[in-house]
Design a protein around this motif. Structure first.
Motif, PDB file in Angstrom:
ATOM      1  N   CYS A  35      19.761  -2.047   2.102  1.00 36.66           N
ATOM      2  CA  CYS A  35      19.279  -1.093   3.096  1.00 36.66           C
ATOM      3  C   CYS A  35      18.432  -1.833   4.120  1.00 36.66           C
ATOM      4  N   ASP A  36      18.294  -1.221   5.283  1.00 33.43           N
ATOM      5  CA  ASP A  36      17.424  -1.781   6.306  1.00 33.43           C
ATOM      6  C   ASP A  36      15.982  -1.574   5.881  1.00 33.43           C
ATOM      7  N   CYS A  37      15.134  -2.515   6.266  1.00 30.06           N
ATOM      8  CA  CYS A  37      13.714  -2.344   5.992  1.00 30.06           C
ATOM      9  C   CYS A  37      12.908  -2.983   7.116  1.00 30.06           C
ATOM     10  N   ARG A  38      11.648  -2.594   7.173  1.00 29.57           N
ATOM     11  CA  ARG A  38      10.742  -3.183   8.153  1.00 29.57           C
ATOM     12  C   ARG A  38       9.329  -3.159   7.576  1.00 29.57           C
ATOM     13  N   PHE A  39       8.459  -3.906   8.224  1.00 28.12           N
ATOM     14  CA  PHE A  39       7.072  -4.012   7.801  1.00 28.12           C
ATOM     15  C   PHE A  39       6.183  -3.457   8.901  1.00 28.12           C
ATOM     16  N   ASP A  40       5.479  -2.386   8.584  1.00 29.38           N
ATOM     17  CA  ASP A  40       4.554  -1.754   9.526  1.00 29.38           C
ATOM     18  C   ASP A  40       3.127  -1.976   9.042  1.00 29.38           C
TER      19      ASP A  40
ATOM     20  N   ARG B  42     -10.880   4.786  14.851  1.00 29.77           N
ATOM     21  CA  ARG B  42      -9.627   4.519  15.577  1.00 29.77           C
ATOM     22  C   ARG B  42      -8.522   4.109  14.598  1.00 29.77           C
ATOM     23  N   LEU B  43      -7.361   4.764  14.698  1.00 29.14           N
ATOM     24  CA  LEU B  43      -6.212   4.447  13.861  1.00 29.14           C
ATOM     25  C   LEU B  43      -5.068   4.013  14.760  1.00 29.14           C
ATOM     26  N   GLU B  44      -4.433   2.892  14.412  1.00 23.60           N
ATOM     27  CA  GLU B  44      -3.293   2.383  15.176  1.00 23.60           C
ATOM     28  C   GLU B  44      -2.150   2.079  14.213  1.00 23.60           C
ATOM     29  N   TRP B  45      -0.975   2.588  14.517  1.00 19.67           N
ATOM     30  CA  TRP B  45       0.233   2.364  13.719  1.00 19.67           C
ATOM     31  C   TRP B  45       1.094   1.371  14.476  1.00 19.67           C
ATOM     32  N   ILE B  46       1.347   0.221  13.867  1.00 16.17           N
ATOM     33  CA  ILE B  46       2.176  -0.817  14.494  1.00 16.17           C
ATOM     34  C   ILE B  46       3.489  -0.900  13.722  1.00 16.17           C
ATOM     35  N   ARG B  47       4.568  -0.500  14.389  1.00 10.65           N
ATOM     36  CA  ARG B  47       5.903  -0.594  13.788  1.00 10.65           C
ATOM     37  C   ARG B  47       6.399  -2.029  13.946  1.00 10.65           C
ATOM     38  N   ASN B  48       7.165  -2.490  12.971  1.00  6.82           N
ATOM     39  CA  ASN B  48       7.688  -3.860  13.006  1.00  6.82           C
ATOM     40  C   ASN B  48       6.575  -4.870  13.266  1.00  6.82           C
ATOM     41  N   ALA B  49       5.506  -4.753  12.539  1.00  7.03           N
ATOM     42  CA  ALA B  49       4.328  -5.611  12.751  1.00  7.03           C
ATOM     43  C   ALA B  49       4.626  -7.080  12.458  1.00  7.03           C
ATOM     44  N   PHE B  50       5.496  -7.324  11.497  1.00  7.13           N
ATOM     45  CA  PHE B  50       5.900  -8.698  11.194  1.00  7.13           C
ATOM     46  C   PHE B  50       7.238  -8.663  10.495  1.00  7.13           C
TER      47      PHE B  50
ATOM     48  N   ASP C 256       0.820  -1.207   0.000  1.00  5.80           N
ATOM     49  CA  ASP C 256       0.000   0.000   0.000  1.00  5.80           C
ATOM     50  C   ASP C 256       0.859   1.265   0.000  1.00  5.80           C
ATOM     51  N   LEU C 257       1.803   1.347   0.937  1.00  6.09           N
ATOM     52  CA  LEU C 257       2.661   2.521   1.053  1.00  6.09           C
ATOM     53  C   LEU C 257       4.101   2.081   1.269  1.00  6.09           C
ATOM     54  N   ILE C 258       5.016   2.740   0.605  1.00  4.60           N
ATOM     55  CA  ILE C 258       6.442   2.540   0.864  1.00  4.60           C
ATOM     56  C   ILE C 258       6.956   3.881   1.363  1.00  4.60           C
ATOM     57  N   CYS C 259       7.574   3.851   2.534  1.00  4.63           N
ATOM     58  CA  CYS C 259       8.017   5.077   3.188  1.00  4.63           C
ATOM     59  C   CYS C 259       9.488   4.994   3.544  1.00  4.63           C
ATOM     60  N   ARG C 260      10.032   6.142   3.874  1.00 10.88           N
ATOM     61  CA  ARG C 260      11.394   6.242   4.407  1.00 10.88           C
ATOM     62  C   ARG C 260      11.295   6.724   5.844  1.00 10.88           C
ATOM     63  N   ASP C 261      12.009   6.040   6.709  1.00 16.05           N
ATOM     64  CA  ASP C 261      12.172   6.459   8.096  1.00 16.05           C
ATOM     65  C   ASP C 261      13.669   6.591   8.296  1.00 16.05           C
ATOM     66  N   GLY C 262      14.207   7.768   7.987  1.00 17.90           N
ATOM     67  CA  GLY C 262      15.657   7.935   7.961  1.00 17.90           C
ATOM     68  C   GLY C 262      16.211   7.109   6.820  1.00 17.90           C
ATOM     69  N   LYS C 263      17.112   6.175   7.132  1.00 12.71           N
ATOM     70  CA  LYS C 263      17.706   5.311   6.109  1.00 12.71           C
ATOM     71  C   LYS C 263      16.934   4.009   5.914  1.00 12.71           C
ATOM     72  N   THR C 264      15.904   3.804   6.718  1.00 14.95           N
ATOM     73  CA  THR C 264      15.137   2.561   6.680  1.00 14.95           C
ATOM     74  C   THR C 264      13.959   2.678   5.727  1.00 14.95           C
ATOM     75  N   LEU C 265      13.800   1.681   4.856  1.00 19.24           N
ATOM     76  CA  LEU C 265      12.602   1.581   4.022  1.00 19.24           C
ATOM     77  C   LEU C 265      11.514   0.903   4.841  1.00 19.24           C
ATOM     78  N   VAL C 266      10.328   1.448   4.786  1.00 26.81           N
ATOM     79  CA  VAL C 266       9.207   0.906   5.556  1.00 26.81           C
ATOM     80  C   VAL C 266       8.099   0.524   4.581  1.00 26.81           C
TER      81      VAL C 266
END
Length: 120
Positions: free
Chosen positions: A95-100, A108-116, A44-54
């Protein structure tokens, strides 16, 4: 089959992704791509969190009859997201990456970092 632009499910999905993107941007992320699709998967969305791809999965549910937004992210869905992420990363520098996940249940909106993880 062609999807109609006035389809309410499609419209609600776009609105949920826009809401999620705004929330993530307020949280310091930068959206670099939306709706990245490959055969067999989508992000759905690809983001940058500093040097990390999310890689972000946005799930919205107006009712919790079937467990809400979180319950809709099945193992099969996670595999399809990881597949698409691997395609996106191929040919790119390491590069580092994670799945949120951004879960929207009603208002209600909830943001889960490193969800899996990629190997879940």
């Amino acid at each position: 089959m062609q999807v109609k632009t006035n389809d309410t499910t499609t419209t609600r999905g776009r609105e949920a992704e826009t809401r999620a993107a705004r929330h993530l941007e307020c949280g310091g992320l930068r959206v670099v791509e939306r709706n990245f699709r490959v055969r067999g998967g989508e992000i759905d969305l690809i983001c940058r969190d500093g040097k990390t791809l999310v890689f972000v999965e946005v799930r919205q549910r107006s009712r919790s009859d079937f467990g809400g937004a979180a319950a809709s992210i099945t193992a099969s869905k996670r595999r399809r997201i990881v597949l698409a992420a691997r395609h996106y990363l191929s040919g790119k520098a390491d590069c580092d990456c994670r799945f949120d996940c951004v879960l929207i249940d009603g208002e209600r909106l909830e943001w889960i970092r490193n969800a899996f993880a990629a190997d879940d």
